[in-house]
Scaffold this motif. Structure first.
Motif, mmCIF file in Angstrom:
data_model
loop_
_atom_site.group_PDB
_atom_site.id
_atom_site.type_symbol
_atom_site.label_atom_id
_atom_site.label_comp_id
_atom_site.label_asym_id
_atom_site.label_seq_id
_atom_site.Cartn_x
_atom_site.Cartn_y
_atom_site.Cartn_z
ATOM 1 N N GLY A 88 0.804 -1.221 0.000
ATOM 2 C CA GLY A 88 0.000 0.000 0.000
ATOM 3 C C GLY A 88 0.827 1.256 0.000
ATOM 4 O O GLY A 88 0.701 2.113 -0.863
ATOM 5 N N ALA A 89 1.707 1.407 0.975
ATOM 6 C CA ALA A 89 2.629 2.543 1.081
ATOM 7 C C ALA A 89 3.768 2.117 1.989
ATOM 8 O O ALA A 89 3.612 1.220 2.823
ATOM 9 N N ALA A 90 4.920 2.752 1.813
ATOM 10 C CA ALA A 90 6.080 2.380 2.631
ATOM 11 C C ALA A 90 6.995 3.582 2.799
ATOM 12 O O ALA A 90 7.055 4.459 1.933
ATOM 13 N N PHE A 91 7.696 3.615 3.924
ATOM 14 C CA PHE A 91 8.695 4.649 4.152
ATOM 15 C C PHE A 91 9.871 4.466 3.201
ATOM 16 O O PHE A 91 10.247 3.333 2.865
ATOM 17 N N ARG A 92 10.467 5.561 2.793
ATOM 18 C CA ARG A 92 11.753 5.542 2.101
ATOM 19 C C ARG A 92 12.799 5.914 3.144
ATOM 20 O O ARG A 92 12.925 7.075 3.531
ATOM 21 N N ALA A 93 13.528 4.920 3.612
ATOM 22 C CA ALA A 93 14.475 5.142 4.702
ATOM 23 C C ALA A 93 15.815 5.643 4.177
ATOM 24 O O ALA A 93 16.256 5.274 3.092
ATOM 25 N N THR A 94 16.446 6.467 4.980
ATOM 26 C CA THR A 94 17.822 6.867 4.711
ATOM 27 C C THR A 94 18.780 5.785 5.192
ATOM 28 O O THR A 94 19.800 5.512 4.562
ATOM 29 N N ARG A 95 18.419 5.188 6.320
ATOM 30 C CA ARG A 95 19.183 4.076 6.880
ATOM 31 C C ARG A 95 18.203 3.054 7.434
ATOM 32 O O ARG A 95 17.115 3.412 7.895
ATOM 33 N N THR A 96 18.626 1.784 7.404
ATOM 34 C CA THR A 96 17.848 0.716 8.033
ATOM 35 C C THR A 96 18.769 -0.066 8.941
ATOM 36 O O THR A 96 19.881 -0.447 8.547
ATOM 37 N N VAL A 97 18.330 -0.292 10.163
ATOM 38 C CA VAL A 97 19.086 -1.091 11.127
ATOM 39 C C VAL A 97 18.311 -2.382 11.348
ATOM 40 O O VAL A 97 17.182 -2.367 11.835
ATOM 41 N N THR A 98 18.904 -3.506 10.945
ATOM 42 C CA THR A 98 18.280 -4.798 11.170
ATOM 43 C C THR A 98 19.171 -5.632 12.078
ATOM 44 O O THR A 98 20.289 -5.221 12.416
ATOM 45 N N PHE A 99 18.695 -6.809 12.465
ATOM 46 C CA PHE A 99 19.344 -7.533 13.544
ATOM 47 C C PHE A 99 19.653 -8.983 13.145
ATOM 48 O O PHE A 99 18.810 -9.694 12.611
ATOM 49 N N MET A 100 20.869 -9.390 13.391
ATOM 50 C CA MET A 100 21.396 -10.735 13.185
ATOM 51 C C MET A 100 21.591 -11.081 11.703
ATOM 52 O O MET A 100 22.679 -11.436 11.288
ATOM 53 N N THR A 101 20.541 -11.009 10.893
ATOM 54 C CA THR A 101 20.652 -11.326 9.470
ATOM 55 C C THR A 101 19.742 -10.392 8.675
ATOM 56 O O THR A 101 18.867 -9.729 9.226
ATOM 57 N N ARG A 102 19.964 -10.413 7.370
ATOM 58 C CA ARG A 102 19.065 -9.679 6.484
ATOM 59 C C ARG A 102 17.883 -10.570 6.084
ATOM 60 O O ARG A 102 17.914 -11.787 6.261
ATOM 61 N N LYS A 103 16.850 -9.915 5.535
ATOM 62 C CA LYS A 103 15.707 -10.620 4.983
ATOM 63 C C LYS A 103 15.722 -10.461 3.462
ATOM 64 O O LYS A 103 16.333 -9.531 2.945
ATOM 65 N N PRO A 104 15.033 -11.330 2.741
ATOM 66 C CA PRO A 104 14.967 -11.152 1.289
ATOM 67 C C PRO A 104 14.482 -9.775 0.868
ATOM 68 O O PRO A 104 14.942 -9.223 -0.135
ATOM 69 N N GLY A 105 13.569 -9.200 1.648
ATOM 70 C CA GLY A 105 13.043 -7.871 1.326
ATOM 71 C C GLY A 105 14.066 -6.765 1.378
ATOM 72 O O GLY A 105 13.834 -5.678 0.832
ATOM 73 N N HIS A 106 15.214 -7.012 2.024
ATOM 74 C CA HIS A 106 16.294 -6.021 2.005
ATOM 75 C C HIS A 106 17.011 -5.985 0.656
ATOM 76 O O HIS A 106 17.663 -4.991 0.341
ATOM 77 N N LEU A 107 16.918 -7.079 -0.114
ATOM 78 C CA LEU A 107 17.642 -7.171 -1.384
ATOM 79 C C LEU A 107 16.737 -7.095 -2.602
ATOM 80 O O LEU A 107 17.150 -6.602 -3.651
ATOM 81 N N LEU A 108 15.511 -7.611 -2.485
ATOM 82 C CA LEU A 108 14.597 -7.576 -3.613
ATOM 83 C C LEU A 108 14.020 -6.179 -3.791
ATOM 84 O O LEU A 108 13.767 -5.466 -2.818
ATOM 85 N N LEU A 109 13.805 -5.806 -5.030
ATOM 86 C CA LEU A 109 13.220 -4.496 -5.327
ATOM 87 C C LEU A 109 11.693 -4.562 -5.225
ATOM 88 O O LEU A 109 11.102 -5.608 -5.476
ATOM 89 N N PRO A 110 11.072 -3.436 -4.821
ATOM 90 C CA PRO A 110 11.666 -2.125 -4.539
ATOM 91 C C PRO A 110 12.235 -1.980 -3.126
ATOM 92 O O PRO A 110 12.736 -0.921 -2.768
ATOM 93 N N GLY A 111 12.159 -3.065 -2.339
ATOM 94 C CA GLY A 111 12.622 -2.972 -0.963
ATOM 95 C C GLY A 111 14.044 -2.471 -0.832
ATOM 96 O O GLY A 111 14.347 -1.636 0.019
ATOM 97 N N ARG A 112 14.937 -2.978 -1.694
ATOM 98 C CA ARG A 112 16.343 -2.582 -1.603
ATOM 99 C C ARG A 112 16.506 -1.066 -1.717
ATOM 100 O O ARG A 112 17.273 -0.458 -0.972
ATOM 101 N N ASP A 113 15.774 -0.457 -2.633
ATOM 102 C CA ASP A 113 15.885 0.988 -2.825
ATOM 103 C C ASP A 113 15.317 1.776 -1.652
ATOM 104 O O ASP A 113 15.748 2.895 -1.386
ATOM 105 N N LEU A 114 14.338 1.194 -0.959
ATOM 106 C CA LEU A 114 13.682 1.917 0.129
ATOM 107 C C LEU A 114 14.403 1.750 1.461
ATOM 108 O O LEU A 114 14.071 2.444 2.419
ATOM 109 N N CYS A 115 15.373 0.854 1.540
ATOM 110 C CA CYS A 115 16.086 0.629 2.801
ATOM 111 C C CYS A 115 17.213 1.628 3.032
ATOM 112 O O CYS A 115 17.674 1.781 4.169
ATOM 113 N N GLY A 116 17.697 2.290 1.996
ATOM 114 C CA GLY A 116 18.853 3.168 2.157
ATOM 115 C C GLY A 116 20.078 2.356 2.557
ATOM 116 O O GLY A 116 20.251 1.209 2.156
ATOM 117 N N GLU A 117 20.929 2.955 3.372
ATOM 118 C CA GLU A 117 22.104 2.233 3.875
ATOM 119 C C GLU A 117 21.662 1.209 4.919
ATOM 120 O O GLU A 117 20.909 1.540 5.832
#
Length: 491
Positions: free
Chosen positions: A170-199
């Motif tokens: 529906g809608a999502a934040f466009r982050a400048t930075r994303t802090v995740t824990f222990m491991t990444r998720k597929p959504g951190h690499l697949l588009l458009p998620g990768r572009d919206l995660c920032g650093e």
């Protein structure tokens, strides 16, 4: 090879299972939340020292609990902090309720937040576990923050993204930075998620590696050399051109020869010992006038191809670039069913009316077929899989690979490489300027060149995609396919 935890990819469901097992192992779950929130606060202070206000938006679950901890840590560090919540925080349970009880200031309903210049937003609303469309009040807040162009630090994943697919709910934040824990998720690499995660930062909050690895199936990861390098043959002192394999690329007619030459040169640069273009008679003079290191052989029809195939040294073929779609392409492809084949472009389209004919031809024995479809070509071969909105791009590629008994390169800016056994890699090194005419021909050539040297189909496909991205980086913006070929380097 055992990958570092930060290089693993866990689905949101798998990560939830990790959290549950950690709690069942007598690990202090609130202590983990405390470390997560502290990590977010540290990132905020490190990268946004000039913030006038840190605005923490907290959701109704544990992601919100991380936000309450971050708000407290920021306040204790002397920062100005505003707190906003979604829903009734009095209904929070477990660790999130404890974090809310320890909050440093009273909060307000999220709808009341009015962005100001100098704000930095900490998005702790949903994280990676969201599986439904975001509510309207969050959509409105996202729109206001986006319009105000305010930096956003996302906790785990920008709220509004599906952690498994990287798709916007529906809608999502466009982050400048994303802090995740222990491991990444597929959504951190697949588009458009990768572009919206920032650093992206991956922070170890102390869950034992044995628990994390127990829930990482090892089948999904980022496409890096660590995943396949040991399966790619390396040149030894006794190497000669025949040991490095003979690659054959089929040419189209006299007005469509360039794509095959591009693939052939890419295969040669990727390390194949010999490369031959198989050309129809009417295109022989065109190809002959433009080839030097690439050999040339006349192949007019299926009969002449089958005669040539008595030479068993011809092990790997590329069919599709500039070849033309239709019956001839189908005949050639089926004649190659006992060889290694990279099927691209027109070769793929030729089987749109009966893809099962292709799949059946390559069904027995080890995986010998590599398919390289873009979005439209994928839908021609796998219409039902392409239309399944419940599947992520990874899920679609894996389903297609299993059906076709082929290594699949589901192309795009976030290409996914999948094997019939369920392995899948998400590629993230491709620059946007690779989207140019002839780029796919070069990719097919690199993959074919690696297969000719003896690399298994999946590893050749994955390595080829990565080397293709690397060549694009080296060639730089404004590249042409010719520039790309010149930048291809062997492993």
């Amino acid at each position: 090879m055992m990958l570092p935890l930060a290089d693993l990819l866990l689905s949101p469901d798998d990560m939830a299972a990790v959290d549950k097992e950690a709690a069942a192992s007598s690990i202090d779950s609130y202590g983990l939340m405390e470390k997560a929130g502290q990590a977010v606060a540290a990132s905020a202070l490190r990268y946004f020292p000039g913030a006038l206000r840190f605005v923490v938006l907290c959701g109704p679950g544990n992601n919100g609990g991380d936000g309450y901890v971050a708000a407290r840590a920021l306040r204790l560090a002397g920062a100005m902090v505003l707190l906003f919540h979604l829903g009734d925080p009095q209904r929070l349970k477990g660790d999130a309720a404890r974090a809310f009880a320890d909050r440093p200031i009273e909060g307000e309903a999220i709808a009341s937040y009015a962005p100001r210049r100098g704000d930095v937003v900490v998005d702790a609303i949903f994280g990676a576990g969201l599986s439904r469309r975001v509510p309207d009040e969050v959509v409105a807040v996202i729109a206001r923050i986006d319009e105000a162009d305010i930096p956003v630090i996302a906790v785990d994943l920008p709220s509004g993204l599906d952690g498994a697919s990287g798709q916007i709910l529906g809608a999502a934040f466009r982050a400048t930075r994303t802090v995740t824990f222990m491991t990444r998720k597929p959504g951190h690499l697949l588009l458009p998620g990768r572009d919206l995660c920032g650093e992206l930062e991956v922070f170890d909050i102390g869950i034992p590696a044995r628990i994390v690895r127990a829930h990482a199936d090892g089948l999904i990861g980022e496409n890096t050399p660590a995943q396949w390098q040991t399966r790619i043959p390396s040149a030894g002192a006794d190497t000669h051109k025949y040991k490095r394999g003979h690659l054959v690329v089929f040419s189209g007619g006299p007005n469509a020869t360039g794509a095959a030459r591009m693939s052939a040169m890419a295969g040669l640069k990727a390390g194949a010992g010999l490369v031959t273009i198989a050309s129809p008679l009417e295109a022989m003079s065109v190809n002959a006038g433009l080839l030097t290191a690439i050999m040339l052989h006349a192949v007019e029809d299926e009969a002449s191809l089958r005669v040539w195939l008595t030479d068993q040294r011809l092990s790997t073929f590329i069919l599709g670039p500039g070849f033309g779609a239709g019956e001839k392409a189908r005949q050639f492809c089926l004649a190659l069913a006992d060889r290694h084949l990279v099927l691209d472009a027109d070769g793929i389209t030729s089987f749109r009316d009966d893809p099962q004919q292709l799949f059946d031809a390559f069904a027995a024995g080890p995986t010998r077929l590599v398919l390289t479809p873009h979005e439209g070509e994928f839908a021609r071969l796998f219409p039902d899989i392409a239309a399944d909105t419940a599947l992520s791009k990874v899920g679609k590629a894996r389903a297609a690979a299993a059906r076709a008994h082929a290594a699949i390169i589901y192309k795009g800016a976030d290409s996914v490489i999948a094997a019939p056994d369920g392995r899948a890699l998400i590629n993230a090194n491709a620059p946007p300027w690779l989207a140019t005419a002839g780029s796919g021909d070069v990719l097919a050539g690199i993959v074919g060149g690696l297969m000719a040297q003896g690399a298994p189909a999946f590893e050749a496909a994955a390595a080829g995609v990565w080397l293709h991205g690397l060549a694009g980086q080296h060639a730089g913006k404004g590249l042409t396919a010719e520039d790309l070929v010149a930048s291809v380097k062997p492993l």
